[in-house]
Design an enzyme around this catalytic site. Structure first.
Site, PDB file in Angstrom:
ATOM      1  CG  ASP A   1      -2.051   0.997   1.140  1.00  0.00           C
ATOM      2  OD1 ASP A   1      -2.284   1.547   0.042  1.00  0.00           O
ATOM      3  OD2 ASP A   1      -2.699   1.253   2.173  1.00  0.00           O
ATOM      4  CG  LEU A   2       5.503   2.431  -1.013  1.00  0.00           C
ATOM      5  CD1 LEU A   2       5.648   2.670   0.473  1.00  0.00           C
ATOM      6  CD2 LEU A   2       6.731   1.738  -1.569  1.00  0.00           C
TER       7      LEU A   2
END
Length: 363
Positions: free
Chosen positions: A259-260
């Site tokens: 979830d960068l």
């Protein structure tokens, strides 16, 4: 180069983060002096998240426990959302095991009296120094991501008769994408069943789950759903195999942050062994993960959503050899998963992006 040798994940996945039945008990475990009430703690609300309620707690100096900061970061949610915080503990432990820099989970629990679940974390102090040091910080963040991606990824013990979800560091006969448990992408459930084929995993447990959810909620029409299904069926032609290989020269996956986007990475101030801050040096931190095992390009693609990272970050990451030719043409395919998730979570503001990508690759 970053260290790509095998890491012993066996103990680190089963995190040693202590669990408590009350927030007061958890805070007292980190303080030298006994605190009688939560009202005796200095609470500072922290904005920026849309899932958990965040605060910065000050519990006083600690001469004995030098590794514990005077300040502690607190996340709280409802009791029903406790699995979200528990999954974060597991994700942070997995990232830490690779040698990549992240925050430290200090305590976790469910406080039934307050009707809250909670997670206490070490504090990262945001860097606000010179432009030169900021550039070096972005380069260091690229190193942290490359460290994560080049480490030997955790794998299920598929050769064990009890099918234990502990980790096996022996050379596997095949490599799997997935994770030991389902977790969360934002507040949405994220499916992670171990799958021997990366393209099948991304097709079914990423695009398939989110597109069907969007269709069931009437967020996309049948035409868009069918376009996405066509993308699912040709991912082997659209997406490459893993860029790294194992000792037997098999392509192997990486542990992913998952979830960068920019809100889940930080440039923080460096600290010494006594936890004293060095305001002249910036270091990269990976936070708020949604970990799983897969292709490292998926993380890099998401960094380009919502404004992206700096050119210094991408130039530095490129040096580690994890980005293959044609990556820019694949960014939309990887990010279709996240646009679908945002469409399901937040509504029609993300519909045009979903339709554009669906038409481009599945029209």
């Amino acid at each position: 180069m970053v260290n790509s040798t095998s890491t012993n994940f066996y103990d680190t996945y089963d995190s040693t983060t202590p669990c408590f039945d009350s927030l007061l008990e958890a805070v007292n475990s980190l303080s030298d002096s006994s605190i009688d009430s939560l009202d005796d703690i200095d609470w500072q609300p922290v904005s920026g998240g849309d899932i958990n309620e965040a605060s910065l707690l000050t519990i006083g100096n600690s001469e004995r426990k030098k590794h514990i900061s005077q300040q502690i970061f607190l996340k709280q949610n409802t009791i029903e959302k406790a699995p979200v915080l528990e999954a974060e503990v597991a994700g942070l432990a997995a990232i830490y095991a690779t040698g990549a820099r992240t925050c430290q989970p200090l305590a976790f629990g469910v406080d039934n009296e307050r009707a809250r679940s909670f997670l206490l974390l070490s504090v990262i102090h945001s860097y606000k120094g010179s432009a030169t040091s900021m550039t070096e910080g972005w380069q260091n963040l690229a190193l942290q991501l490359a460290t994560l991606h080049q480490a030997i990824a955790p794998q299920p013990k598929t050769n064990q008769s009890d099918n234990s979800d502990k980790l096996d560091n022996n050379q596997p006969s095949k490599w799997y994408a997935g994770w030991f448990d389902d977790n969360f992408i934002g507040s949405s459930p994220q499916r992670n069943s171990w799958t021997a084929d990366w393209h099948e995993f991304f097709a079914s447990q990423r695009l398939g789950v989110q597109s069907q959810m969007a269709f069931d909620r009437q967020r996309i029409d049948r035409q868009t759903l069918q376009q996405i299904e066509r993308i699912q069926h040709k991912l082997e032609q659209l997406l490459p195999n893993y860029p790294l290989t194992d000792d037997a020269e098999q392509p192997r996956p990486s542990l992913l942050h998952g979830d960068l986007w920019a809100g889940n990475a930080m440039l923080g101030q460096a600290t010494d062994n006594n936890n004293n801050r060095n305001s002249t040096k910036a270091l990269g931190y990976l936070i708020d993960p949604a970990v799983y095992v897969g292709h490292p390009e998926t993380d890099l693609a998401m960094t380009q959503m919502f404004g992206g990272f700096t050119l210094a970050f991408y130039d530095a990451y490129l040096e580690y050899g994890l980005m293959e030719n044609g990556f820019s043409d694949r960014v939309d395919i990887y990010n279709l998963y996240h646009y679908l998730n945002h469409l399901n979570l937040f509504g029609s503001g993300y519909l045009s992006a979903v339709q554009r990508i669906a038409q481009r690759f599945g029209g």
